[in-house]
Design a protein around this motif. Structure first.
Motif, PDB file in Angstrom:
ATOM      1  N   UNK A   1     -24.422 -25.708  35.953  1.00  0.00           N
ATOM      2  CA  UNK A   1     -23.063 -26.152  36.272  1.00  0.00           C
ATOM      3  C   UNK A   1     -22.575 -27.248  35.334  1.00  0.00           C
TER       4      UNK A   1
ATOM      5  N   UNK B   1     -19.310 -28.877  37.389  1.00  0.00           N
ATOM      6  CA  UNK B   1     -18.512 -28.094  38.338  1.00  0.00           C
ATOM      7  C   UNK B   1     -19.394 -27.458  39.411  1.00  0.00           C
ATOM      8  N   UNK B   2     -20.424 -28.175  39.803  1.00  0.00           N
ATOM      9  CA  UNK B   2     -21.351 -27.658  40.802  1.00  0.00           C
ATOM     10  C   UNK B   2     -20.907 -27.871  42.232  1.00  0.00           C
ATOM     11  N   UNK B   3     -19.943 -28.765  42.454  1.00  0.00           N
ATOM     12  CA  UNK B   3     -19.417 -28.957  43.804  1.00  0.00           C
ATOM     13  C   UNK B   3     -18.297 -27.958  44.054  1.00  0.00           C
ATOM     14  N   UNK B   4     -18.146 -27.592  45.298  1.00  0.00           N
ATOM     15  CA  UNK B   4     -17.152 -26.593  45.631  1.00  0.00           C
ATOM     16  C   UNK B   4     -15.743 -27.064  45.265  1.00  0.00           C
ATOM     17  N   UNK B   5     -15.064 -26.257  44.466  1.00  0.00           N
ATOM     18  CA  UNK B   5     -13.657 -26.490  44.101  1.00  0.00           C
ATOM     19  C   UNK B   5     -13.405 -27.831  43.419  1.00  0.00           C
ATOM     20  N   UNK B   6     -14.431 -28.382  42.821  1.00  0.00           N
ATOM     21  CA  UNK B   6     -14.315 -29.714  42.225  1.00  0.00           C
ATOM     22  C   UNK B   6     -14.896 -29.695  40.811  1.00  0.00           C
ATOM     23  N   UNK B   7     -14.187 -30.311  39.880  1.00  0.00           N
ATOM     24  CA  UNK B   7     -14.712 -30.466  38.526  1.00  0.00           C
ATOM     25  C   UNK B   7     -14.631 -31.940  38.145  1.00  0.00           C
TER      26      UNK B   7
ATOM     27  N   UNK C   1      -9.307 -28.500  43.742  1.00  0.00           N
ATOM     28  CA  UNK C   1      -8.309 -27.509  44.134  1.00  0.00           C
ATOM     29  C   UNK C   1      -8.543 -27.085  45.578  1.00  0.00           C
TER      30      UNK C   1
ATOM     31  N   UNK D   1      -6.095 -22.488  45.667  1.00  0.00           N
ATOM     32  CA  UNK D   1      -5.627 -22.980  44.364  1.00  0.00           C
ATOM     33  C   UNK D   1      -4.138 -23.284  44.314  1.00  0.00           C
TER      34      UNK D   1
END
Lengths: 277, 519
Positions: B353, B410-416, B449, B453
């Motif tokens: 990720x 970007x390993x967390x859900x919907x988070x970068x 997001x 999205x």
């Protein structure tokens, strides 16, 4: 629209086929073991190359609809696949492009790039969280990826069930105990049931239990036709529900599908992403 | 103490916008998602089961193996929308654009500032129209034209007589051709793109190390939309393809400088200089942006490989950042642009990720200012250079090493999450220089997001080293309906040291509201 982990619609089509093949297909030969059936299903014919157009309709709880239009190209290089997709609409994402190299070798990282027209720049992106929504749809990135057959148990729940006039098997699938944590972490799914047509092994519907929020997803494939000898679902939908109420739904309409037509290697370059269609 | 209070206040504002919006997203989700469900409880339902056990006979609960039991949810497709999008891919001619309305409220202006920045005010009420035209012709050739214009009503509303001509000319309205190019293949392995265009290279989101082709719009630092940040230039680009290796040869035929805050504007970093020069009998002249007639040249070797990309860049260009040159025969200063040479390399590597990225480079021949007191002594000596080519300068030519390391996660859900550290070192450093020998900064971007999205939240924070200040921005974008994006955000500038880079703009904190409709 989230675009930081992009997978092309070609992979989506392939993913749907994989969903069908993993859980349900190739069971016509009753003498085959579940494992043999799954291995056979890995080799579902999808052509050496594929060109297609897709309309993705995103529907919220109030039935408001957003439409995205994409065009995609895929080419197989042996067991490896390269694919690229271009957004044609809506206006705010037009000319966005994504490209993916899907390597068969599990030791190789898949390659993904994203071109954002606002930045005019191609960016490499990591695989990220596979449970996340694919482009704001009800499909996840995990839906597009192959799963290890050996990590699941399968069971024929019913040998015959009619769906839209077609005889189907009803197949259940669940990760084995030793892989449960891993598969749930990767997919977010607890288990699923699928209905497989006996005449062509295509999954026509399925029900998927989602861990987060105790949601249920309902998958349906229709308008299934043979294009250049390859069975293809031209309409696919996924509804996400909570306590039997719609949260969100996605309908995919495929069109202009052409298999095994020459696709130039230069289609799969970052330069091509910048240029657009 | 004041700095601490300012920091705490800013942090509270940022946190409020970012996290309250996050809460809003969660509330929207909560309407349909029971977050009180203990995930372990869910796990437990399956810990001991397999097919035929705990969840009924087949392990698939009450539904049984016959039960698709799909809720009766009828979805009727909007045929008109589908028709609208039906023929787009076949069209050789396409046009569109967007209309955007932006409102900015400067909440930190106070009495300590000079007019017209003496009280909280709506500092931006801007309407923007952007139009584009794409035309494809022959086989694989295309041309593109993008025009952009805006009018900012805030200046009229606040009183145009309060602003300098430079400010009104730079900020009140603008109409320009952005991209205008033709592009196509000369051979299978060679393509050309000629005209006004953007050439975006490099890995860094915050530093311009190898990304040397286009100047930047820096008139409102931290507030310029990404799509407007790079200023297109008239150029010819030849792209040669050798498999996964791409060689780009670029000649730039027009000089365009960075757009910086106009004299007297709220982002005028030289605001104090005219008064200082006046005491010496000099003036601060207009920035010199003409007369740079020699073409600029850039070459890039770019190669992709499994798991990463690398590139090498060489450039011989004018520096888009101005330097202050003493004017012949007077104690005046003129912002000018110097020819510099750059060489650099970039690379990235994906690991799960993570995306790790780096960029290094050297710029040769940069003009660096002498310390202000030395500059003052020279200008006040009454011995002025006779021409711009004289050796008796108020600046020194130096080479600068630059570098960036960063990572996206970007390993967390919907988070970068993106973090970058940038740094630069002046080679053969002299104590007479205004800049420190080593400087740099750190940046953090968190993007989330939600709602399939349709809602995106971003927190961006950049901190300049040596107490040179911070810029923090938090915003939330919501796609209210198809093609209509609403944005609310806040930007805060933090600096306490009077000589900090950010200090001159520290009171320009702004609340941002915008609505953008694309068509």
């Amino acid at each position: 629209m989230k675009l930081n982990r992009h997978i092309t619609i070609i992979q989506l089509v392939a993913g749907i086929l994989i969903i069908s093949s993993l859980f349900y297909s190739s069971l016509i030969a009753a003498e085959l073991s579940a494992r043999e059936i799954m291995e056979k299903s890995e080799n579902v014919e999808d052509g050496e190359t594929m060109i297609s157009s897709m309309k993705m309709i995103l529907i919220d709880r109030k039935k408001n609809q957003r439409v995205r239009v994409l065009k995609s190209f895929r080419k197989d290089y042996g067991e490896d696949k390269k694919s690229i997709s271009f957004f044609l609409s809506p206006a705010d994402v037009r000319n966005t492009a994504s490209m993916a190299f899907d390597w068969d070798d599990p030791d190789k990282e898949d390659d993904n790039w994203l071109y954002l027209p606002a930045l005019r720049k191609v960016k490499r992106i990591s695989a990220g969280n596979k449970k996340d929504s694919f482009m704001g749809s009800d499909f996840s990135y995990a839906d597009m990826n192959r799963r290890e057959i050996s990590e699941y148990d399968y069971k024929i729940l019913k040998k015959s069930a009619m769906v839209a006039g077609h005889d189907c098997w009803v197949i259940g699938s669940m990760a084995k105990k030793e892989f449960k944590k891993k598969t749930i972490k990767e997919t977010g799914y607890l288990k699923s049931i699928g209905w497989i047509r006996k005449d062509n092994f295509v999954a026509v519907k399925s029900k998927i239990w989602v861990k987060k929020g105790k949601k249920i997803k309902y998958f349906k494939a229709s308008d299934i036709v043979k294009i250049q000898g390859i069975w293809t679902a031209k309409k696919i939908e996924m509804k996400t529900t909570k306590r039997k109420r719609l949260e969100h739904a996605t309908i995919l309409l495929f069109d202009n599908i052409v298999y095994n037509k020459g696709v130039d290697d230069q289609m799969f370059t970052t330069q091509r992403m910048e240029r657009g269609l | 103490m004041r700095k601490k209070r300012h920091f705490i206040r800013s942090f509270i504002i940022m946190a409020a916008v970012f996290f309250l919006m996050g809460s809003y997203q969660n509330r929207l989700y909560a309407e349909s998602t029971d977050h009180s469900v203990d995930s372990e409880t869910v796990d437990d339902e399956f810990n001991e089961e397999d097919f035929g056990e705990s969840e009924g006979e087949d392990g698939f609960g009450d539904d049984g193996h016959n039960g698709f039991d799909e809720p009766d949810i009828e979805i009727k497709l909007d045929i008109s929308k589908l028709k609208e999008t039906g023929s787009q891919e076949d069209s050789s001619l396409s046009f569109g654009g967007f209309v955007k309305e932006e409102v900015g409220y400067s909440y930190s202006y106070n009495d300590s500032n000079s007019s017209p920045y003496d009280k909280p005010v709506f500092s931006k009420i801007r309407t923007t129209l952007n139009l584009y035209l794409d035309y494809k012709f022959l086989t694989d050739w295309k041309t593109k034209l993008v025009g952009n214009g805006y009018y900012d009503y805030a200046y009229e509303q606040r009183g145009r007589d309060k602003f300098t001509d430079e400010v009104l000319e730079s900020m009140e309205s603008e109409a320009e051709v952005r991209d205008f190019f033709v592009e196509g293949p000369i051979a299978d392995w060679l393509r050309i793109k000629a005209g006004r265009q953007v050439i975006a290279w490099g890995e860094s989101d915050t530093a311009q190390i190898t990304d040397m082709a286009n100047p930047r719009d820096m008139r409102e630092i931290g507030m310029v939309d990404l799509e407007d940040a790079r200023i297109p230039v008239l150029a010819t680009k030849l792209a040669v393809l050798f498999g996964s290796l791409e060689v780009d040869l670029v000649a730039i035929h027009e000089f365009r400088a960075n757009k910086t805050g106009a004299r007297g504007s709220e982002f005028d970093f030289l605001a104090d200089l005219p008064a200082v020069l006046a005491t010496l009998g000099g003036t601060l002249n207009e920035e010199e942006t003409t007369g740079y007639n020699d073409s600029e040249f850039l070459i890039r070797f770019y190669k992709t490989f499994n798991g990463g990309d690398i590139s090498l860049v060489w450039a011989d260009t004018y520096d888009d950042f101005f330097f202050l040159d003493s004017s012949p025969g007077s104690a005046s200063l003129t912002p000018r642009h110097k020819r510099i040479q750059s060489i650099g390399a970039t690379g990235n590597k994906v690991l799960g990720s993570w995306l790790f990225k780096t960029e290094v480079g050297q710029k040769s021949g940069k003009a660096l200012a002498l310390k202000s007191e030395l500059m003052g002594q020279k200008l006040g000596s009454g011995i002025y250079k006779t021409s711009f080519d004289s050796d008796d300068e108020v600046w020194v030519e130096k080479n600068i090493l630059e570098g960036m390391i960063g990572a996206d996660y970007s390993g967390f859900s919907d988070l970068t999450i993106t973090a970058e550290v940038t740094g630069e070192q002046i080679q053969d450093y002299e104590d007479t220089l205004e800049d420190n020998e080593i400087s740099g900064g750190y940046s953090l971007r968190i993007a989330h997001s939600a709602l399939n999205d349709t809602m995106k939240s971003t927190l961006f924070w950049i901190r300049y080293s040596d107490d040179n200040g911070d810029v923090v921005r938090a915003d939330v974008q919501y796609d209210a309906v198809e093609a209509l994006t609403l944005t609310i955000g806040v930007i805060d500038y933090l600096a306490s040291k009077t000589d900090a880079t950010v200090y001159p703009i520290k009171d320009n904190d702004r609340l941002i509201l915008s609505a953008k409709y694309s068509f």
